[in-house]
Design an enzyme around this catalytic site. Sequence first.
Site, PDB file in Angstrom:
ATOM      1  N   THR A  76       0.731  -1.296   0.064  1.00  0.00           N
ATOM      2  CA  THR A  76       0.093   0.088   0.106  1.00  0.00           C
ATOM      3  C   THR A  76       0.837   1.364   0.116  1.00  0.00           C
ATOM      4  O   THR A  76       0.208   2.362  -0.694  1.00  0.00           O
ATOM      5  CB  THR A  76      -0.821  -0.005   1.171  1.00  0.00           C
ATOM      6  N   ASP A 106       1.324  -6.791  -4.489  1.00  0.00           N
ATOM      7  CA  ASP A 106       0.543  -6.677  -3.294  1.00  0.00           C
ATOM      8  C   ASP A 106       1.051  -8.061  -2.469  1.00  0.00           C
ATOM      9  O   ASP A 106       1.006  -8.992  -3.090  1.00  0.00           O
ATOM     10  CB  ASP A 106      -1.213  -6.824  -3.603  1.00  0.00           C
ATOM     11  N   SER A 107       1.311  -7.539  -1.127  1.00  0.00           N
ATOM     12  CA  SER A 107       2.002  -8.629  -0.482  1.00  0.00           C
ATOM     13  C   SER A 107       1.192  -9.836  -0.117  1.00  0.00           C
ATOM     14  O   SER A 107       1.871 -10.904   0.021  1.00  0.00           O
ATOM     15  CB  SER A 107       2.519  -8.153   0.965  1.00  0.00           C
ATOM     16  N   SER A 108       0.004  -9.870  -0.512  1.00  0.00           N
ATOM     17  CA  SER A 108      -0.800 -11.094  -0.424  1.00  0.00           C
ATOM     18  C   SER A 108      -0.274 -12.195  -1.507  1.00  0.00           C
ATOM     19  O   SER A 108      -0.703 -13.409  -1.370  1.00  0.00           O
ATOM     20  CB  SER A 108      -2.250 -10.781  -0.453  1.00  0.00           C
TER      21      SER A 108
HETATM   22  N1  ASP Z   1      -3.038  -5.488   0.368  1.00  0.00           N
HETATM   23  C1  ASP Z   1      -1.667  -4.801   0.809  1.00  0.00           C
HETATM   24  C2  ASP Z   1      -0.645  -5.265   0.986  1.00  0.00           C
HETATM   25  O1  ASP Z   1      -0.405  -6.258   1.577  1.00  0.00           O
HETATM   26  C3  ASP Z   1      -2.163  -4.251   2.364  1.00  0.00           C
HETATM   27  C4  ASP Z   1      -1.136  -3.125   2.699  1.00  0.00           C
HETATM   28  O2  ASP Z   1      -0.036  -3.070   2.190  1.00  0.00           O
HETATM   29  O3  ASP Z   1      -1.180  -2.563   3.659  1.00  0.00           O
HETATM   30  O4  ASP Z   1       0.340  -5.389  -0.300  1.00  0.00           O
END
Ligand code: ASP
Length: 387
Positions: free
Chosen positions: A15, A89-91
């Site tokens: 993010t 996106d780290s997911s």
């Molecule tokens: N979905 C985002 C990620 O993990 C959430 C974040 O960075 O806060 O890349």
Amino acid sequence: MASESTVLVIMTGGTICMKPSEAGLVPAKGFLEDGMAPRPSFNDGTEPRVLETSTETGASVSLRSLRTPVSRYQRHIRYAVLEFEQLLDSSSIDAQGWSQIARAIANNYTAFNAFVVLHGTDSLAYTASALSFMLVNLNKPVVFTGSQAPIFELQTDATDNLLDALILASHFDIPEVCICFQHKLFRGNRCTKVSSNQFDAFASPNLPPLATVTSSHVQVDWDMVRRPVSHDKSQTHALNVQMNLDTTHVACLRVFPGMKPEMIDAVLRVPSLRGLVLETFGAGNAPGGPDNALINIFTDAVRRGIVIVNVTQCLTGSVSPLYAPAMVLGRAGIVPGHDLTTEAALTKLSYLLALPDLTSEEVTRRMAVDLRGELTDSGDVSFAGPG
Ligand code: ASP
């Protein structure tokens, strides 16, 4: 005269660097130019300098660096941003992404004083835990951070988190893999994400922060800071990196009331499964199942060489031989994870399974032993091992 410390900022996505698109928020390139250069706390306006760096593939690359204004400790931070080709996106990160981060650090290890890794918050606790095991003999700070809102928004935690991470990494000799969030520096492998929207998104439930940033100073708990130890005094500590954690042969299961033993058996019979993290109730208790069916399934899986680690679903506290159901799991050969977080248990298991030539007994033994400050060793050996 103020001194200067060099930091390599490794941008993996998340993010912190995201911009809106038709498909929702997506990571955007150009973080140094768009996110940092226009902000006075990250740019003192002096002539940018070029720093020679290596990418994660080992290719040489000249990067423009900027300098922060002088800190309260009479030091500037000179930093360059190494952006990964594909921002995530780290997911979506996996063991390959963890190796990419480890390689970027190893390839630039001697050229910089410290490393700040920018990463999405979703899987941040997994990545920081993984890197804590992968970077053996780490002797420089590696500080992960991210944010709940992009740096480009008015109400954001990104600038605070990033500045704290830069200051902590460059000014304080804390040679650990850490997470910096909301003015606190945590040991990375003790963290868990506890909020999907609040700025205070991370907690380290079983270990106090290593450092806290206040308006007047940075308070470091030096007694807690770990340093590489060598048993051979003549040896210097060279960084050694274990790549390619084995995340493809592990699983994680959370027990719940009424869970069918067949379900657990089916997971334990996934072809080539080598390890399971079992999230149990309270102090490490699981249902026995009708006629002890579940215990028999666990005993059988351990006999087949699957390493099963018992961690608690509770946020604080530890797995301990307090109640009969936990004792039974211990006797079935399930290893007590003490106060390991699920993130640390899963990445530690993946790390140990990636080491060459370890038997499942040896992986089981090492799972219960503290390797990187990830668990509070109770010294209780009576709980582990088949009865
Ligand atoms: N979905 C985002 C990620 O993990 C959430 C974040 O960075 O806060 O890349």
